[in-house]
Design a protein around this motif. Structure first.
Motif, PDB file in Angstrom:
ATOM      1  N   GLN A 187       0.773  -1.361  -0.308  1.00 40.00           N
ATOM      2  CA  GLN A 187      -0.070   0.282  -0.129  1.00 40.00           C
ATOM      3  C   GLN A 187       1.014   1.387  -0.113  1.00 40.00           C
ATOM      4  O   GLN A 187       0.412   2.846  -0.522  1.00 40.00           O
ATOM      5  N   LEU A 188       2.547   1.369   0.762  1.00 33.90           N
ATOM      6  CA  LEU A 188       2.469   2.342   0.518  1.00 33.90           C
ATOM      7  C   LEU A 188       3.552   3.081  -0.230  1.00 33.90           C
ATOM      8  O   LEU A 188       3.656   3.451  -1.304  1.00 33.90           O
ATOM      9  N   GLU A 189       3.565   1.685  -1.183  1.00 39.34           N
ATOM     10  CA  GLU A 189       4.505   1.963  -2.586  1.00 39.34           C
ATOM     11  C   GLU A 189       2.566   2.251  -3.995  1.00 39.34           C
ATOM     12  O   GLU A 189       3.401   2.628  -4.907  1.00 39.34           O
ATOM     13  N   THR A 190       1.671   1.434  -3.501  1.00 38.42           N
ATOM     14  CA  THR A 190       0.947   2.415  -4.482  1.00 38.42           C
ATOM     15  C   THR A 190      -0.388   3.411  -4.097  1.00 38.42           C
ATOM     16  O   THR A 190       0.072   4.522  -4.843  1.00 38.42           O
ATOM     17  N   PHE A 191      -0.964   3.469  -3.407  1.00 38.60           N
ATOM     18  CA  PHE A 191      -2.047   4.332  -2.728  1.00 38.60           C
ATOM     19  C   PHE A 191      -2.303   5.030  -1.749  1.00 38.60           C
ATOM     20  O   PHE A 191      -2.904   6.249  -1.050  1.00 38.60           O
ATOM     21  N   ASP A 192      -1.314   4.521  -0.367  1.00 43.55           N
ATOM     22  CA  ASP A 192      -1.057   5.100  -0.010  1.00 43.55           C
ATOM     23  C   ASP A 192       0.491   5.491   0.690  1.00 43.55           C
ATOM     24  O   ASP A 192       1.254   4.756   1.922  1.00 43.55           O
TER      25      ASP A 192
ATOM     26  N   GLY B  86     -21.472   0.570 -21.608  1.00 45.39           N
ATOM     27  CA  GLY B  86     -22.259   0.801 -20.680  1.00 45.39           C
ATOM     28  C   GLY B  86     -22.163  -0.287 -19.627  1.00 45.39           C
ATOM     29  O   GLY B  86     -23.726  -0.657 -19.312  1.00 45.39           O
ATOM     30  N   MET B  87     -21.299  -1.077 -19.078  1.00 49.29           N
ATOM     31  CA  MET B  87     -21.845  -1.736 -18.514  1.00 49.29           C
ATOM     32  C   MET B  87     -21.218  -2.136 -17.452  1.00 49.29           C
ATOM     33  O   MET B  87     -21.160  -3.152 -16.325  1.00 49.29           O
ATOM     34  N   LEU B  88     -20.304  -0.597 -16.695  1.00 43.17           N
ATOM     35  CA  LEU B  88     -20.027  -0.507 -15.726  1.00 43.17           C
ATOM     36  C   LEU B  88     -20.644  -1.117 -14.485  1.00 43.17           C
ATOM     37  O   LEU B  88     -20.538  -1.242 -13.446  1.00 43.17           O
ATOM     38  N   GLU B  89     -22.183  -0.771 -14.705  1.00 36.19           N
ATOM     39  CA  GLU B  89     -23.258  -0.454 -13.826  1.00 36.19           C
ATOM     40  C   GLU B  89     -23.184  -1.613 -13.096  1.00 36.19           C
ATOM     41  O   GLU B  89     -23.880  -1.464 -11.947  1.00 36.19           O
ATOM     42  N   GLU B  90     -23.518  -2.763 -14.058  1.00 38.12           N
ATOM     43  CA  GLU B  90     -24.155  -3.192 -13.604  1.00 38.12           C
ATOM     44  C   GLU B  90     -22.513  -4.415 -13.273  1.00 38.12           C
ATOM     45  O   GLU B  90     -22.616  -5.691 -13.405  1.00 38.12           O
ATOM     46  N   THR B  91     -21.588  -3.712 -13.777  1.00 41.75           N
ATOM     47  CA  THR B  91     -20.122  -4.699 -13.091  1.00 41.75           C
ATOM     48  C   THR B  91     -19.623  -4.585 -11.861  1.00 41.75           C
ATOM     49  O   THR B  91     -18.773  -2.995 -11.786  1.00 41.75           O
ATOM     50  N   LEU B  92     -18.951  -5.342 -10.931  1.00 41.33           N
ATOM     51  CA  LEU B  92     -18.475  -5.052  -9.968  1.00 41.33           C
ATOM     52  C   LEU B  92     -17.013  -5.292 -10.056  1.00 41.33           C
ATOM     53  O   LEU B  92     -16.680  -6.533 -10.221  1.00 41.33           O
ATOM     54  N   VAL B  93     -16.397  -4.277 -10.034  1.00 37.74           N
ATOM     55  CA  VAL B  93     -14.652  -4.626 -10.290  1.00 37.74           C
ATOM     56  C   VAL B  93     -14.042  -4.237  -9.383  1.00 37.74           C
ATOM     57  O   VAL B  93     -14.345  -3.947  -7.947  1.00 37.74           O
ATOM     58  N   ILE B  94     -13.266  -5.336  -8.659  1.00 38.34           N
ATOM     59  CA  ILE B  94     -12.410  -4.856  -7.575  1.00 38.34           C
ATOM     60  C   ILE B  94     -10.913  -5.080  -8.089  1.00 38.34           C
ATOM     61  O   ILE B  94     -10.328  -6.332  -8.857  1.00 38.34           O
ATOM     62  N   TRP B  95     -10.033  -4.737  -7.243  1.00 40.11           N
ATOM     63  CA  TRP B  95      -9.036  -4.063  -7.479  1.00 40.11           C
ATOM     64  C   TRP B  95      -7.721  -4.818  -5.538  1.00 40.11           C
ATOM     65  O   TRP B  95      -8.717  -3.630  -5.440  1.00 40.11           O
ATOM     66  N   GLY B  96      -6.727  -5.488  -6.001  1.00 35.40           N
ATOM     67  CA  GLY B  96      -6.658  -5.815  -4.678  1.00 35.40           C
ATOM     68  C   GLY B  96      -6.063  -7.172  -4.232  1.00 35.40           C
ATOM     69  O   GLY B  96      -6.103  -7.813  -4.549  1.00 35.40           O
ATOM     70  N   GLY B  97      -4.908  -7.301  -3.321  1.00 38.48           N
ATOM     71  CA  GLY B  97      -4.603  -8.134  -3.086  1.00 38.48           C
ATOM     72  C   GLY B  97      -4.466  -9.100  -1.407  1.00 38.48           C
ATOM     73  O   GLY B  97      -5.863  -9.065  -1.420  1.00 38.48           O
ATOM     74  N   GLU B  98      -4.124 -10.372  -1.057  1.00 45.11           N
ATOM     75  CA  GLU B  98      -4.768 -10.931  -0.070  1.00 45.11           C
ATOM     76  C   GLU B  98      -3.718 -10.176   1.546  1.00 45.11           C
ATOM     77  O   GLU B  98      -4.596 -10.393   2.180  1.00 45.11           O
ATOM     78  N   PHE B  99      -3.198  -8.939   0.482  1.00 44.97           N
ATOM     79  CA  PHE B  99      -2.491  -8.472   2.383  1.00 44.97           C
ATOM     80  C   PHE B  99      -1.488  -7.326   2.007  1.00 44.97           C
ATOM     81  O   PHE B  99      -1.010  -7.593   0.986  1.00 44.97           O
ATOM     82  N   GLY B 100      -1.590  -6.740   3.070  1.00 48.14           N
ATOM     83  CA  GLY B 100      -0.564  -5.135   2.984  1.00 48.14           C
ATOM     84  C   GLY B 100       0.419  -5.354   2.681  1.00 48.14           C
ATOM     85  O   GLY B 100       1.130  -6.719   3.207  1.00 48.14           O
TER      86      GLY B 100
END
Lengths: 1097, 469
Positions: free
Chosen positions: B65-70, B360-374
């Motif tokens: 997280q320290l090298e990406t978004f935090d 027009g698919m984003l509204e009904e498509t849940l996209v998730i990005w992430g790992g198993e821990f930090g």
């Protein structure tokens, strides 16, 4: 959302509805207890932590006692005063029970039942499976003649109660197939069909006049044939290995390989030998602790080592020690008790009377494994064995070892006898003159003349001639054999090159010399001697060689240039780094005398650098014929040496140490090279220098001992020969012991590791310390046994144990009927399903124990029943009454297991390799299938590709694909019941997996090999092999049509035919026309894909 | 299709003249019929559902997280100094660093920028992702329990660190079924090298095995055994399947076993998959500008091609598309290693989101990005080339589409990005939220096994209402 919820409940509960619909009054176990468990126990049950208002319904005293509020939940016989009744009928959300947010409301019927039960006195009964087993009376039935044994009475009496008719008996061919699949996991072969159902040869139309039923003797023979087959143990092992969570890898993360197959083979053997089940339990649970423990029982203890292992770097061993012991406790619960004890790992069991403390008491039997490694730790623990391990001398190993051992003993005895021969032990015996001659010779020899001439093949001396202008064209041979070495390049003679003495300088770029002949005399034994100094040590440099390196047959002496510092600048003989000799480092511009000898059948090689022993070895050289000896290069002329050569000598025999010493001393003196030139060690030299009479007896003995051991050719050669015989036997023995298979076993720590209740199951939160014990609901542990796994094993196998026998007979029943009498094979607790035939279950359990836990006997009894022998045809009229066939008014029909589907295809085609046991094998698997876990798959070769599925390497993180697709479990944990699904991915397996396509082609070859048969008869037989029955007219019609359609296909596309028959590793038989073979292969594939072929009915 | 029509006209209907089902099923081969893959859920979604499907981009190994978004700019003052013990608290460490002696803070060597109107922090190595900052919801306070990869991914996927439970995709397949009878409801795609990705992560556990995720292979047959053997033509395959089903039909009539009908369906679906899957997997059908926007190199398996495949599978109605991208386990050399990983996911992830949006698919498509821990704030000193160890207590994930509030930052970590200080989202909460967005109450979706009603969230999980639109 409620509709969604209802649907899920219905899915799982539909079977229960049928059973609970059985009308009968006042059965607490059947009618009341499940309601309390489902709707009340979560807040008012065994778990003390979540218990509300101090009220619990699982114990009568508590449920009827006075609560803090002063009221009583149940006042037996008094509905008015029973708070429970008030609450369950209340519609006030604050009062009603269960509370609305609990989402498990009672139905109207449920409430009525509870009301009636309280009115009748709220009597409790111990949960059925915890009650001691009493063998029930066999019930009477109306249709007496249908019943063959007591089992049928139990089944029929229930059918009669519900006005249901049993099914007619299945056809004999169906029964042959059913029994064969149930007991061996393989379909019957043609011979067996012909033996037990000879009428199959009779066309169906004429069958009516043929007697097709079994006599009792025939049926009994049929069952015996199948149950006594060696494949029986394989079939039985398959189910057990799911329970034992047997796998060939560790199961976590890197999923390294482990050696565990001896346990698998133990299971097969145990079933084949019909080991009594109680003994089998004891061996599995505590084979290491038995007073009569043997390798076999220790291997059996591996049951508790089949747990997975986390090798991941960074994993905490303490965490996983706990995980493994937890898994053992849970598996014990599942396999033997049929209980979900694991639910009590984090809190008291919500439904069954097992507290969290009791759980950890059970756990305490399993947390003290000597030498067990918990986890990978800091840097991981990959591809290493997991102690405790047992090396096992399997039969073949033991035989081999015995053979080598006896050879070793006789060789040792021979050596001893040789050493003790009088002439070799008595200094004043017949060798006394030879000894004294040798002692005299130990005074150093003259240095002016070459001391050893016998066997001299080549002798080049740089000081023996003058090269005009220094340029050497030919180096004259002084040996008298006239093998002058002719120069290539421009080697030069220098008068004062090597310590001031003449030498021939080779530049390392183009110069070398080669004799015109010379090597033909140098067969086995030889000596090569070189006096030189290297001028450059940068590369490989060949000093002297003969032979042919292109065939690896060379005798050579060279300077190495190894990979490591250690390998640099060493001398080597006959190879690159591998045959490096000695530890002495070469130095630039330092002259050396190097002597290499080789001698005897074992190619005993000795190396001496400046007189100092440089070690040796046995460099095997096969015969070769090469006539030249090359000086300063290899025989291709590459790898040239930059060195000054003063003298080169080659002998056609191995000089003895004395001769070597003399020669070395001569050359060392001649070229002023420092060295250890003594012909014998210093202490021997000192003794030899003493006048004979001044030597003590022991000194004389020492001298003589050295003489017979190292000098006197007869004794020396004899000892060497015998010694090397002993050494090679010892080596072989070591080799055999090293190759012994190992397996993971249990070994108990001397002092038990303390066990604690772990709060919320967390290894970092140990609570109260506990002793090993069993839950209070059960009988106590035996007093006369240790409080360890052995005591636990004897507790499990006590004939009075309420669960163990019920659980196993239920599983054996499931094997033959597709479902258990208790459908939830691993849950006999209050949340499990009640038995469809409780009395039958108890009768079977009691009968099983009475007859010594005899598995084969029980199976034969069941198979002999009319119940088992029924047809499996579904009858519409009972579909609503009993959709899941729990009353057994017919036999079940179900799909074969993953392994059986593979085994059937192999067996029908004739590809099956029927050998039993041994390390796991690696049949075909799609390339890169394992890439996501970074693993490869080293495919087996030849016959090993066609072993039964049971032997397929069980990789737990990525199971063999066709097995996974056909519902085999990963075996990362105990699984009590494989699902049976039906998916398109399965169709793709049987259609396209090379294993099945190849089987279809071999099947086709088999059919075509019946040369004298007509197409009709071939089609008939092929169908029969796949389905174990003769095809009817409609089926024959499709078969015939299919064959002509496929012939047409491949006739039109002959290129497809020749491709189609090449699937798989085995080579298509050349005897058949490719088009014909392809058409029949296609037909074979269709037959192997039939629902009937992969089903048991 | 002329060879096929020719076949239809001259083929005899032998063996099926009397069997209605076989004949009907034949004509069904190219049209839709009730699917055996959709038995439980039958393709339904609840009216409350915001999302119809999930594309889950799992960064296997645990991105820092320290090298990406935090980013924690204040850490530069602490660089090289011990991490204060009160920050570490009683958290467990892996045995890789627990014996390390000193746990010294390593400040990130990267630069960060505030992106989008929301001002979302991103490593400036992300060149494309800033374009969609206002479309995503950043979860800063994600937290989990296990500290090793294998249990942590298993926990994230199944709700338990031990093997044996069904994975999220299987639960959804079970609860909702498939909307495409030619494809499994749950498909797994894999890219990169690194931590092993075992089949447990998409296993059905105790649910019926048709709910198991099907891993599409990146080389060879996309679905195992999809191709006919050498010498077996498509048409001849169809003929042989017809024969098999003719026999099976006869057997069904005789035995009355309904499983045989299911098997007949299964063979037909197998054939339809043979026809439909290769085309679906063939990215060469995509326009060049689409390929370029994702950064797909034709013929080369990569995270980029998997993102594009994910969109195609989503279009085709697949319920749960799980991508695994390996290689995020940076125990050493993190400063450099993170460059390559960010570069490999930046463009494709951005393209996927924009592509879904445009269609027009984003509204009904849940996209998730992430790992198993930090990863830890302190340096792991293996090989003297500093990295970061596993850190379950806090990490960053983001979600988008399918009912997620766009352009939002949820949760806060302490000055060391070591502990969550505000709005922690535990893995069980995440699971509950995902199910909720798909219209399922996580407490309702249960399965009775071994005497207990199991669910994805065990006995935990609360829906994170704040991140929903």
């Amino acid at each position: 959302m409620s509709s969604l919820r209802t649907r899920f409940v219905l899915n799982t509960a539909s079977a229960c509805l049928i059973l609970s619909a059985i009308p009968a009054a006042g059965d607490f176990n059947r009618d009341i207890q499940p309601l309390l468990a489902e709707h009340c126990y979560a807040c008012h049950g065994p778990d003390s932590k979540t218990r509300k208002s101090g009220l619990r319904f699982d114990i009568r005293e508590a449920a009827t006692g006075e609560l803090k509020s002063g009221s009583r939940a149940i006042v037996p016989g008094n509905l008015e005063e029973s708070e429970m009744i008030h609450r369950i009928f209340s519609e006030d959300p604050d009062e009603m029970m269960p509370p609305p947010e609990f989402r498990k409301s009672l139905t109207k019927e449920d409430r009525a039942k509870l009301r009636r039960w309280v009115q009748d006195g709220a009597e409790y009964e111990l949960h059925w499976s915890f009650r001691a087993i009493e063998k029930p009376k066999v019930p009477a039935v109306n249709k007496e003649d249908w019943a063959r044994n007591p089992i049928d009475h139990f089944i029929l009496s229930q059918l009669e109660r519900y006005k249901m008719e049993p099914s007619p008996e299945a056809s004999p061919e169906t029964l042959i197939r059913r029994i064969s699949l149930d007991l061996r996991g393989l379909p019957p072969d043609l011979n067996e069909l012909r033996r037990f159902a000879p009428f199959l040869e009779v066309p169906l139309a004429e069958r009516a006049n043929t007697n097709t039923s079994f006599s009792p003797k025939q049926y009994s023979d049929l069952v015996d044939t199948m149950i006594n087959s060696a494949h029986y143990g394989e079939r039985m092992a398959q189910d057990w290995l799911d329970l034992a969570r047997y796998g060939d890898t560790n199961g976590y993360h890197n999923d390294s390989v482990r050696a565990m197959w001896l346990y698998r083979d133990y299971v097969i053997d145990s079933f084949n030998s019909n080991k009594p089940y109680d003994r089998f339990i004891v061996e599995n649970m505590a084979g290491d602790l038995l007073p009569d423990a043997s390798d076999t029982t220790r291997v059996a203890s591996g049951f508790n080592r089949c747990v997975t292992f986390n090798e991941e770097g960074g994993a905490d061993p303490d965490e996983f020690y706990v995980t493994y012991a937890v898994d053992r406790a849970n598996t014990t619960g599942q396999v033997f008790l049929g209980l979900t004890v694991g639910c009590a790992q984090c809190h008291d069991h919500k439904y069954d009377p097992i507290s969290q403390k009791e759980y950890y008491q059970l756990y305490a039997f399993f947390n003290s494994v000597e030498g067990e490694i918990g986890a990978g730790g800091r840097s991981g623990y990959h591809n290493k064995p997991l102690p405790p391990l047992l090396k096992v001398r399997t039969g073949p190993h033991q035989q081999k070892r015995n053979d080598i051992q006896s050879l070793l003993e006789s060789r040792t005895a021979q050596l001893k006898a040789a050493r003790e021969r009088p002439e070799f032990t008595n200094p004043s015996g017949e060798l006394a003159p030879a000894l004294s001659e040798w002692v005299t010779s130990l005074t150093l020899p003259e240095t002016e003349v070459l001391p050893v001439k016998n066997g001299l093949q080549l002798h080049l001396d740089a000081g023996s001639f003058d090269a005009p202008g220094g340029l050497v064209r030919e180096w004259p041979d002084l040996s008298g054999n006239n093998r002058n070495a002719v120069a290539t390049g421009e080697p030069k003679q220098f008068g004062r090159a090597l310590n001031g003495y003449p030498a021939i300088r080779l530049d390392g770029k183009k110069d070398f010399l080669r004799t015109q002949s010379g090597a033909e005399h140098l067969g086995g034994d030889f000596t090569m001697v070189v006096v030189l100094q290297f001028n450059d040590l940068a590369r490989h440099q060949m000093a002297l060689m003969w032979g042919d390196e292109s065939q690896g047959k060379r005798r050579a002496f060279w300077k190495t240039e190894g990979q490591t510092q250690h390998d640099k600048n060493k001398l080597s003989f006959n190879g690159y780094g591998a045959d490096m000799i000695g530890n002495a480092d070469l130095k630039r511009a330092v002259p050396v005398v190097a002597i290499i000898t080789q001698q005897g059948a074992n190619n005993d090689t000795r190396f001496r650098l400046n007189g100092k022993d440089g070690g040796g070895g046995g460099v095997s050289l096969s015969n070769f014929q090469n006539k030249a000896i090359t000086i300063g290069a290899n025989n291709a002329g590459a790898e040239k040496t930059a060195a000054d050569f003063a003298e080169v000598l080659v002998y056609d025999r191995a000089l003895d140490t004395n001769e070597q010493a003399a020669l070395g001393f001569y050359l060392g003196t001649k070229y002023k090279i420092d060295g250890e030139w003594n012909p014998a060690p210093d202490d021997i030299m000192a003794l030899a220098a003493k006048p004979g009479r001044e030597r003590s007896e022991s000194e004389q003995k020492k001298l003589f001992s050295y003489f017979v051991n190292y000098v006197h050719p007869e004794s020396r050669d004899l000892f060497r020969k015998l010694e090397s015989g002993v050494a090679s036997s010892r080596q072989e023995l070591e080799q055999v012991d090293k190759s012994l298979p190992t397996t993971m076993v249990m070994v108990e720590m001397k002092t038990r590791k303390p066990a604690h209740v772990l709060m919320r199951g967390d290894f970092r939160q140990p609570g109260e310390e506990v002793e090993p014990d069993v839950p209070a609901i059960f009988p106590r542990l035996p007093n006369n046994q240790p409080r360890n796994r052995l005591g636990l094993a004897y507790w499990l196998t006590d004939p009075s144990h309420p669960l163990v026998s019920r659980v196993i007979v239920n599983r054996l029943w499931k094997q033959l009927f597709g479902n258990g009498l208790v459908k939830t094979l691993g849950d006999f607790g209050t949340q499990g399903e009640r038995p469809s035939h409780p009395e039958l279950l108890d009768w079977l359990a009691a009968d099983f124990v009475e007859h010594g836990w005899n598995i084969k006997r029980l199976q034969k009894l069941i198979i002999s029943s009319s119940t088992y022998r029924q047809s499996s045809t579904n009858r519409k009229r009972y579909e609503n009454q009993d959709p899941d066939n729990r009353f057994l008014c017919r036999a079940p029909r179900f799909r074969l297991s993953a392994e059986e589907i593979r085994d059937s295809a192999l067996s029908i085609s004739g590809l099956l390799n029927p050998s039993i046991g041994g390390p796991s094998v690696f049949p075909y698997q799609p390339a890169n299938y394992l890439s996501s876990i970074g693993k490869g798959w080293k495919e087996s070769e030849g016959e090993s590709l066609y072993r039964r599925g049971l032997y397929t390497f069980w990789r737990r993180t990525m199971l063999y694909p066709s097995f996974q697709i056909f519902d085999a479990p990963s075996r990362e944990f105990c699984s009590v019941n494989r699902p049976r699904t039906n998916t398109p991915l399965q169709a793709l397996v049987t259609l396209n997996d090379p294993a099945f396509v190849e089987a279809a082609r071999v099947f086709a070859q088999r059919v075509l090999s019946w040369k004298e048969e007509s197409d009709y008869q071939r089609l008939r037989l092929a169908f029969m092999m796949a389905t174990s029955r003769a095809p009817n007219d409609r089926e024959i019609h499709i078969l015939t049509d299919t064959l002509s359609e496929q012939r047409e296909e491949f006739k039109t596309h002959p290129e497809r035919a020749s491709e189609f028959i090449k699937n798989g590793k085995s080579v298509p038989a050349p005897d058949y026309n490719p088009i014909e073979l392809a058409a029949w292969t296609s037909l074979g594939s269709i037959l192997l894909n039939l629902d009937e072929t992969i089903s048991r009915e | 299709m002329s060879e096929y029509q020719n076949y239809l006209t001259r083929r005899t209907f032998l063996g099926r003249t009397s069997c209605g089902l076989g004949a009907a099923a034949l004509s069904d081969l190219f049209t839709s019929s009730p699917s055996v893959l959709a038995a439980e859920g039958a393709g339904r979604t609840s009216p409350q559902a915001k999302a119809k499907r999930v594309i889950y981009l799992h960064m296997s190994g645990g991105p820092s997280q320290l090298e990406t978004f935090d980013p924690k700019p204040g850490l530069s003052r602490w660089d090289g100094k011990p991490l204060p013990p009160e920050i570490i608290g009683n958290q467990r460490l892996t045995t890789m660093t627990s014996g390390q002696g000193s746990l010294n803070v390593m400040a990130s060597k990267h630069e960060f920028a505030k992106c989008g109107q929301v001002g979302m922090d991103m490593n400036t190595l992300f060149k494309h992702l800033p374009e969609i900052a206002d479309d995503i919801c950043m979860i800063r306070g994600a937290t989990t329990d296990p500290i090793n990869h294998d249990p942590a991914v298993t926990f994230l996927q199944t709700g338990s660190p031990l093997s044996g439970r069904p994975s999220m995709g299987s639960w959804l397949s079970y609860g909702l079924g498939s909307t495409n009878e030619n494809l499994p409801a749950f498909i797994v795609l894999l890219s990169g090298g690194g931590q092993p990705v075992p089949s447990r992560y998409w296993h059905n556990g105790f649910l019926p095995s048709r709910h198991q995720g099907v891993k599409f292979q990146s080389s060879g047959d996309p679905v195992l055994f999809l191709s006919n053997p050498k010498g077996m033509s498509d048409l001849n395959r169809k003929k042989t399947i017809d024969r098999i089903n003719a026999f099976n039909q006869l057997k069904h009539e005789q035995s009355g076993d309904s499983e045989i009908e299911a098997r007949i369906d299964a063979f037909q679906l197998a054939y339809r998959m043979q026809s439909s899957v290769p085309g679906l997997m063939d990215l060469s059908q995509e326009p060049k500008d689409v390929l370029e926007s994702y950064g797909v190199q034709p013929g080369k398996a990569s995270f980029a091609s998997n993102c594009l495949l994910a969109r195609r599978l989503a279009e085709a109605g697949v319920r749960f598309i799980q991508l695994y991208d390996r290689g995020w386990d940076h125990h050493d050399g993190i400063t450099n290693a993170i460059r390559g990983k960010i570069a490999s996911v930046d463009r494709p992830t951005t393209a996927l989101l924009k592509d879904l949006k445009e269609r027009g698919m984003l509204e009904e498509t849940l996209v998730i990005w992430g790992g198993e821990f930090g990863r830890t704030t302190y340096a792991q000193t293996r090989n003297r080339n500093f990295g970061r160890d596993h850190h379950p207590a806090c990490f960053s994930m983001w979600m988008a589409g399918g009912g997620i509030r766009p352009g939002m930052i949820h949760g806060q970590t302490d000055d060391f990005s070591y502990n969550v200080t505000e709005n922690a989202v535990h893995v069980h909460d995440l699971q509950a939220t995902i199910l909720h967005l798909l219209g399922i109450d996580h407490e309702d979706l249960t399965f009775r096994f071994k005497g207990r009603d199991f669910r994805l969230t065990d006995v935990h999980g609360k829906i994170v209402k704040e991140i929903m639109s």
